[in-house]
Motif scaffolding. Structure first.
Motif, PDB file in Angstrom:
ATOM      1  N   VAL A   1      -8.558   2.639  19.734  1.00 19.21           N
ATOM      2  CA  VAL A   1      -8.369   1.812  19.304  1.00 19.21           C
ATOM      3  C   VAL A   1      -8.626  -0.021  21.112  1.00 19.21           C
ATOM      4  CG1 VAL A   1      -6.584  -0.482  19.594  1.00 19.21           C
ATOM      5  CG2 VAL A   1      -6.106   1.634  18.227  1.00 19.21           C
ATOM      6  N   ARG A   2     -10.115  -0.284  20.785  1.00 18.59           N
ATOM      7  CA  ARG A   2     -10.721  -0.702  21.968  1.00 18.59           C
ATOM      8  C   ARG A   2     -10.898  -2.280  21.351  1.00 18.59           C
ATOM      9  NH1 ARG A   2     -14.241   4.215  21.839  1.00 18.59           N
ATOM     10  NH2 ARG A   2     -12.257   5.665  23.197  1.00 18.59           N
ATOM     11  N   ALA A   3     -11.350  -3.457  22.137  1.00 18.34           N
ATOM     12  CA  ALA A   3     -11.453  -4.821  21.747  1.00 18.34           C
ATOM     13  C   ALA A   3     -13.343  -4.803  21.214  1.00 18.34           C
ATOM     14  CB  ALA A   3     -11.981  -5.084  23.151  1.00 18.34           C
ATOM     15  N   PRO A   4     -13.049  -5.309  20.392  1.00 16.52           N
ATOM     16  CA  PRO A   4     -12.002  -6.261  19.724  1.00 16.52           C
ATOM     17  C   PRO A   4     -11.167  -6.198  18.525  1.00 16.52           C
ATOM     18  CG  PRO A   4     -14.265  -5.953  17.773  1.00 16.52           C
ATOM     19  CD  PRO A   4     -13.580  -5.040  19.076  1.00 16.52           C
ATOM     20  N   TYR A   5     -10.845  -4.912  18.073  1.00 14.75           N
ATOM     21  CA  TYR A   5      -9.927  -4.359  17.847  1.00 14.75           C
ATOM     22  C   TYR A   5      -8.613  -4.303  18.343  1.00 14.75           C
ATOM     23  CZ  TYR A   5     -13.481  -2.785  14.888  1.00 14.75           C
ATOM     24  OH  TYR A   5     -15.120  -2.638  14.433  1.00 14.75           O
ATOM     25  N   ARG A   6      -7.750  -4.566  17.861  1.00 10.21           N
ATOM     26  CA  ARG A   6      -6.527  -5.107  18.598  1.00 10.21           C
ATOM     27  C   ARG A   6      -5.316  -3.572  17.779  1.00 10.21           C
ATOM     28  NH1 ARG A   6      -6.890  -9.641  16.444  1.00 10.21           N
ATOM     29  NH2 ARG A   6      -4.618  -9.544  14.867  1.00 10.21           N
ATOM     30  N   THR A   7      -5.717  -3.516  17.070  1.00  8.70           N
ATOM     31  CA  THR A   7      -4.052  -2.448  15.881  1.00  8.70           C
ATOM     32  C   THR A   7      -4.745  -0.934  15.754  1.00  8.70           C
ATOM     33  OG1 THR A   7      -3.985  -3.226  13.588  1.00  8.70           O
ATOM     34  CG2 THR A   7      -2.906  -4.307  15.849  1.00  8.70           C
ATOM     35  N   LEU A   8      -4.299  -0.234  15.236  1.00  9.42           N
ATOM     36  CA  LEU A   8      -4.675   1.387  15.124  1.00  9.42           C
ATOM     37  C   LEU A   8      -5.022   1.036  13.426  1.00  9.42           C
ATOM     38  CD1 LEU A   8      -5.628   4.340  15.029  1.00  9.42           C
ATOM     39  CD2 LEU A   8      -3.392   4.179  14.597  1.00  9.42           C
ATOM     40  N   ALA A   9      -4.228   0.151  12.603  1.00  6.59           N
ATOM     41  CA  ALA A   9      -4.334  -0.078  11.023  1.00  6.59           C
ATOM     42  C   ALA A   9      -6.328  -0.989  11.095  1.00  6.59           C
ATOM     43  CB  ALA A   9      -3.632  -1.575  11.101  1.00  6.59           C
ATOM     44  N   GLN A  10      -6.370  -1.504  12.564  1.00  7.60           N
ATOM     45  CA  GLN A  10      -7.744  -2.332  11.745  1.00  7.60           C
ATOM     46  C   GLN A  10      -8.795  -1.210  12.103  1.00  7.60           C
ATOM     47  OE1 GLN A  10      -7.397  -5.437  15.335  1.00  7.60           O
ATOM     48  NE2 GLN A  10      -6.677  -6.179  14.105  1.00  7.60           N
TER      49      GLN A  10
ATOM     50  N   VAL B   1     -18.056   2.721  -1.179  1.00  9.59           N
ATOM     51  CA  VAL B   1     -16.802   2.196  -1.034  1.00  9.59           C
ATOM     52  C   VAL B   1     -16.361   0.751  -1.580  1.00  9.59           C
ATOM     53  CG1 VAL B   1     -14.391   1.642   0.028  1.00  9.59           C
ATOM     54  CG2 VAL B   1     -16.146   3.264   1.028  1.00  9.59           C
ATOM     55  N   SER B   2     -16.292   0.852  -3.165  1.00  7.54           N
ATOM     56  CA  SER B   2     -15.704  -0.328  -3.831  1.00  7.54           C
ATOM     57  C   SER B   2     -14.599  -0.981  -3.242  1.00  7.54           C
ATOM     58  CB  SER B   2     -15.714  -0.285  -4.817  1.00  7.54           C
ATOM     59  OG  SER B   2     -17.195   0.687  -5.338  1.00  7.54           O
ATOM     60  N   CYS B   3     -13.437  -0.493  -3.317  1.00  6.64           N
ATOM     61  CA  CYS B   3     -12.933  -1.226  -2.805  1.00  6.64           C
ATOM     62  C   CYS B   3     -11.598  -0.341  -1.737  1.00  6.64           C
ATOM     63  CB  CYS B   3     -12.251  -2.448  -3.519  1.00  6.64           C
ATOM     64  SG  CYS B   3     -11.418  -1.161  -5.024  1.00  6.64           S
ATOM     65  N   ILE B   4     -10.698  -0.594  -0.993  1.00  5.64           N
ATOM     66  CA  ILE B   4      -9.244  -0.242  -0.392  1.00  5.64           C
ATOM     67  C   ILE B   4      -7.605  -0.981  -1.042  1.00  5.64           C
ATOM     68  CG2 ILE B   4     -10.891   0.279   1.386  1.00  5.64           C
ATOM     69  CD1 ILE B   4      -9.120  -1.635   2.689  1.00  5.64           C
ATOM     70  N   ILE B   5      -6.939  -0.148  -1.299  1.00  8.42           N
ATOM     71  CA  ILE B   5      -5.832   0.062  -2.373  1.00  8.42           C
ATOM     72  C   ILE B   5      -4.986  -0.485  -0.726  1.00  8.42           C
ATOM     73  CG2 ILE B   5      -3.660   0.236  -2.941  1.00  8.42           C
ATOM     74  CD1 ILE B   5      -5.272   1.380  -5.040  1.00  8.42           C
ATOM     75  N   LEU B   6      -4.470  -0.967  -0.408  1.00  9.60           N
ATOM     76  CA  LEU B   6      -3.213  -1.365   1.279  1.00  9.60           C
ATOM     77  C   LEU B   6      -2.119  -1.598   1.198  1.00  9.60           C
ATOM     78  CD1 LEU B   6      -6.234  -2.672   3.403  1.00  9.60           C
ATOM     79  CD2 LEU B   6      -5.223  -0.833   3.431  1.00  9.60           C
ATOM     80  N   GLY B   7      -0.951  -1.564   1.488  1.00  8.03           N
ATOM     81  CA  GLY B   7       0.410  -1.788   1.695  1.00  8.03           C
ATOM     82  C   GLY B   7       0.669  -2.469   2.168  1.00  8.03           C
ATOM     83  N   ALA B   8       1.288  -3.560   1.902  1.00 10.38           N
ATOM     84  CA  ALA B   8       2.144  -4.108   3.469  1.00 10.38           C
ATOM     85  C   ALA B   8       3.222  -4.349   3.022  1.00 10.38           C
ATOM     86  CB  ALA B   8       1.276  -5.460   3.146  1.00 10.38           C
ATOM     87  N   GLN B   9       4.411  -4.767   3.973  1.00  9.48           N
ATOM     88  CA  GLN B   9       5.683  -4.813   3.757  1.00  9.48           C
ATOM     89  C   GLN B   9       6.000  -6.231   3.893  1.00  9.48           C
ATOM     90  OE1 GLN B   9       7.885  -2.090   6.200  1.00  9.48           O
ATOM     91  NE2 GLN B   9       7.747  -0.565   4.804  1.00  9.48           N
ATOM     92  N   SER B  10       4.482  -7.483   5.077  1.00  6.15           N
ATOM     93  CA  SER B  10       5.521  -8.479   5.119  1.00  6.15           C
ATOM     94  C   SER B  10       3.978  -9.212   4.723  1.00  6.15           C
ATOM     95  CB  SER B  10       5.633  -8.795   6.292  1.00  6.15           C
ATOM     96  OG  SER B  10       4.982  -8.732   7.585  1.00  6.15           O
ATOM     97  N   PRO B  11       3.933 -10.204   5.519  1.00  8.34           N
ATOM     98  CA  PRO B  11       2.650 -11.551   4.644  1.00  8.34           C
ATOM     99  C   PRO B  11       1.873 -11.205   5.757  1.00  8.34           C
ATOM    100  CG  PRO B  11       5.181 -12.837   3.925  1.00  8.34           C
ATOM    101  CD  PRO B  11       5.193 -11.514   4.550  1.00  8.34           C
ATOM    102  N   ASP B  12       2.925 -11.684   7.200  1.00 16.26           N
ATOM    103  CA  ASP B  12       2.242 -10.830   8.464  1.00 16.26           C
ATOM    104  C   ASP B  12       1.207  -9.688   8.491  1.00 16.26           C
ATOM    105  OD1 ASP B  12       3.428 -13.224   9.759  1.00 16.26           O
ATOM    106  OD2 ASP B  12       4.579 -12.208  10.899  1.00 16.26           O
ATOM    107  N   GLU B  13       1.668  -8.946   8.071  1.00 19.25           N
ATOM    108  CA  GLU B  13       0.944  -7.271   7.842  1.00 19.25           C
ATOM    109  C   GLU B  13      -0.023  -7.666   6.462  1.00 19.25           C
ATOM    110  OE1 GLU B  13       3.582  -3.967   6.878  1.00 19.25           O
ATOM    111  OE2 GLU B  13       4.359  -4.292   8.702  1.00 19.25           O
ATOM    112  N   VAL B  14      -0.255  -8.668   5.236  1.00 17.47           N
ATOM    113  CA  VAL B  14      -1.386  -8.511   4.939  1.00 17.47           C
ATOM    114  C   VAL B  14      -1.741  -9.330   5.927  1.00 17.47           C
ATOM    115  CG1 VAL B  14      -2.003  -9.931   3.174  1.00 17.47           C
ATOM    116  CG2 VAL B  14       0.008  -8.743   3.123  1.00 17.47           C
TER     117      VAL B  14
END
Length: 152
Positions: free
Chosen positions: A84-93, A105-118
């Protein structure tokens, strides 16, 4: 895949479970679409969970092998410090961009628990691709640990 009878496959792939990178590459070369799931390793690659975390009994992650979970959480701590180094702020990114770096890779499936996580997950798409050096380091450091974090 080379027969042309397969249009798309779905595989598990993330920084901690890289075994399918070769399958993704082969699919791409054969014109087969690839959907990648478990990109954030059921939330572990968000960095939200510290070593020693215990999931409540109603959480599917409570069934994980405790030694493998402990190993994975410790590895995630190390991974966050390395990647995690700039410009990345989070490990998820970083985790999202790592999977999207794989050709095919055509697409990925991601889960989220809130609109902010999306929104945060979508922000990863605006970031530059990971450098070859970072991808190589993640593959070298973590590509071998797949069996240690297969939680069954």
């Amino acid at each position: 895949m080379a027969t042309g009878k397969v249009d798309v496959i779905q595989v598990v792939c993330n920084i901690l479970r890289q075994r399918n990178l070769d399958v993704i590459d082969r699919a791409g070369k054969n014109g087969v679409g690839v959907i990648v799931r478990t990109v954030l390793e059921s939330g572990l690659l968000t960095g939200w969970y510290a070593p020693g975390h215990v999931f409540p009994g109603n959480d599917h992650r409570a069934r994980y092998n405790s030694k493998k979970l402990a190993y994975a959480l410790q590895t995630v701590e190390e991974l966050r410090d390395i990647a995690v180094r700039a410009p990345y702020r989070t490990l998820a990114q970083v985790a999202i961009r790592f999977v999207l770096t794989a050709p095919g890779v055509s697409c990925i499936i991601l889960g989220a628990q809130s609109p902010d996580e999306v929104r945060e997950n979508l922000n990863a798409l605006e970031l530059p691709i990971l450098t070859r050096e970072v991808v190589d380091e993640l593959q070298t450091r973590y590509g071998w640990i797949t069996e240690k974090v297969n939680f069954k």
